[in-house]
Design a protein around this motif. Sequence first.
Motif, PDB file in Angstrom:
ATOM      1  N   VAL A   1      21.595  45.097  42.639  1.00 35.44           N
ATOM      2  CA  VAL A   1      21.788  45.997  43.781  1.00 35.44           C
ATOM      3  C   VAL A   1      22.237  45.211  45.020  1.00 35.44           C
ATOM      4  O   VAL A   1      23.116  45.647  45.765  1.00 35.44           O
ATOM      5  CB  VAL A   1      20.498  46.801  44.061  1.00 35.44           C
ATOM      6  CG1 VAL A   1      20.580  47.542  45.388  1.00 35.44           C
ATOM      7  CG2 VAL A   1      20.228  47.783  42.922  1.00 35.44           C
ATOM      8  N   LYS A   2      21.662  44.043  45.223  1.00 34.23           N
ATOM      9  CA  LYS A   2      22.004  43.198  46.369  1.00 34.23           C
ATOM     10  C   LYS A   2      23.382  42.559  46.203  1.00 34.23           C
ATOM     11  O   LYS A   2      23.989  42.137  47.172  1.00 34.23           O
ATOM     12  CB  LYS A   2      20.933  42.117  46.523  1.00 34.23           C
ATOM     13  CG  LYS A   2      21.012  41.350  47.812  1.00 34.23           C
ATOM     14  CD  LYS A   2      19.840  40.405  47.945  1.00 34.23           C
ATOM     15  CE  LYS A   2      19.889  39.653  49.253  1.00 34.23           C
ATOM     16  NZ  LYS A   2      18.751  38.740  49.371  1.00 34.23           N
ATOM     17  N   GLY A   3      23.862  42.463  44.968  1.00 32.88           N
ATOM     18  CA  GLY A   3      25.171  41.882  44.714  1.00 32.88           C
ATOM     19  C   GLY A   3      25.161  40.410  44.398  1.00 32.88           C
ATOM     20  O   GLY A   3      26.217  39.776  44.316  1.00 32.88           O
ATOM     21  N   THR A   4      23.976  39.832  44.180  1.00 34.22           N
ATOM     22  CA  THR A   4      23.906  38.401  43.875  1.00 34.22           C
ATOM     23  C   THR A   4      24.005  38.112  42.379  1.00 34.22           C
ATOM     24  O   THR A   4      24.189  36.964  41.995  1.00 34.22           O
ATOM     25  CB  THR A   4      22.623  37.762  44.448  1.00 34.22           C
ATOM     26  OG1 THR A   4      21.487  38.445  43.925  1.00 34.22           O
ATOM     27  CG2 THR A   4      22.610  37.839  45.963  1.00 34.22           C
ATOM     28  N   VAL A   5      23.864  39.150  41.546  1.00 38.31           N
ATOM     29  CA  VAL A   5      24.123  39.013  40.109  1.00 38.31           C
ATOM     30  C   VAL A   5      25.213  40.013  39.756  1.00 38.31           C
ATOM     31  O   VAL A   5      25.085  41.213  40.015  1.00 38.31           O
ATOM     32  CB  VAL A   5      22.860  39.264  39.252  1.00 38.31           C
ATOM     33  CG1 VAL A   5      23.219  39.364  37.779  1.00 38.31           C
ATOM     34  CG2 VAL A   5      21.846  38.158  39.455  1.00 38.31           C
ATOM     35  N   THR A   6      26.281  39.479  39.195  1.00 38.68           N
ATOM     36  CA  THR A   6      27.422  40.289  38.786  1.00 38.68           C
ATOM     37  C   THR A   6      27.874  39.842  37.403  1.00 38.68           C
ATOM     38  O   THR A   6      27.310  38.906  36.827  1.00 38.68           O
ATOM     39  CB  THR A   6      28.602  40.119  39.766  1.00 38.68           C
ATOM     40  OG1 THR A   6      29.111  38.784  39.642  1.00 38.68           O
ATOM     41  CG2 THR A   6      28.193  40.392  41.206  1.00 38.68           C
ATOM     42  N   LYS A   7      28.921  40.476  36.930  1.00 37.83           N
ATOM     43  CA  LYS A   7      29.505  40.112  35.639  1.00 37.83           C
ATOM     44  C   LYS A   7      29.957  38.649  35.630  1.00 37.83           C
ATOM     45  O   LYS A   7      29.980  38.005  34.591  1.00 37.83           O
ATOM     46  CB  LYS A   7      30.694  41.040  35.366  1.00 37.83           C
ATOM     47  CG  LYS A   7      31.256  40.990  33.994  1.00 37.83           C
ATOM     48  CD  LYS A   7      32.354  42.049  33.866  1.00 37.83           C
ATOM     49  CE  LYS A   7      32.778  42.223  32.439  1.00 37.83           C
ATOM     50  NZ  LYS A   7      33.776  43.276  32.285  1.00 37.83           N
ATOM     51  N   ASP A   8      30.288  38.131  36.801  1.00 38.84           N
ATOM     52  CA  ASP A   8      30.790  36.756  36.911  1.00 38.84           C
ATOM     53  C   ASP A   8      29.700  35.714  37.115  1.00 38.84           C
ATOM     54  O   ASP A   8      29.988  34.516  37.132  1.00 38.84           O
ATOM     55  CB  ASP A   8      31.799  36.669  38.060  1.00 38.84           C
ATOM     56  CG  ASP A   8      33.008  37.561  37.808  1.00 38.84           C
ATOM     57  OD1 ASP A   8      33.445  37.673  36.649  1.00 38.84           O
ATOM     58  OD2 ASP A   8      33.504  38.160  38.783  1.00 38.84           O
TER      59      ASP A   8
END
Length: 122
Positions: free
Chosen positions: A28-35
């Motif tokens: 949700v925070k954007g610190t874990v993504t597909k990349d």
Amino acid sequence: MVDLVYNENEQEHKNFADTLGALQGRIVKGTVTKDTANAYYIGLELLQKFPGSKLVGEYFLKADATGSGSGNSQRSKNRVIVKVDSTGKLIENTGWVWRHDNRIEKLGAGFFKRAQFFRGMV
């Protein structure tokens, strides 16, 4: 198939739920993504057991479950898996645990309830 029912008296269940919350919070925070390194999970084993669990454009992200692992690294062999949509947004109340012995179980509602605490701490 029956979802894995959360049991507050099982330390392993607490570990799964706490890892779930931390993973959800980071997505949700954007610190874990597909990349993010080691976060993407193609889902072959999961889709074998739960066909149709992923729609076009959706994908899975994973995290090592907390708790003691095995081997020299002490890395946990259990993984918590969640699903996100094509834009990277978390799909709520959907998750699985991939155990060290290759069992994959769908997480029941109690895991998501406990996960709220760690999710909020991220």
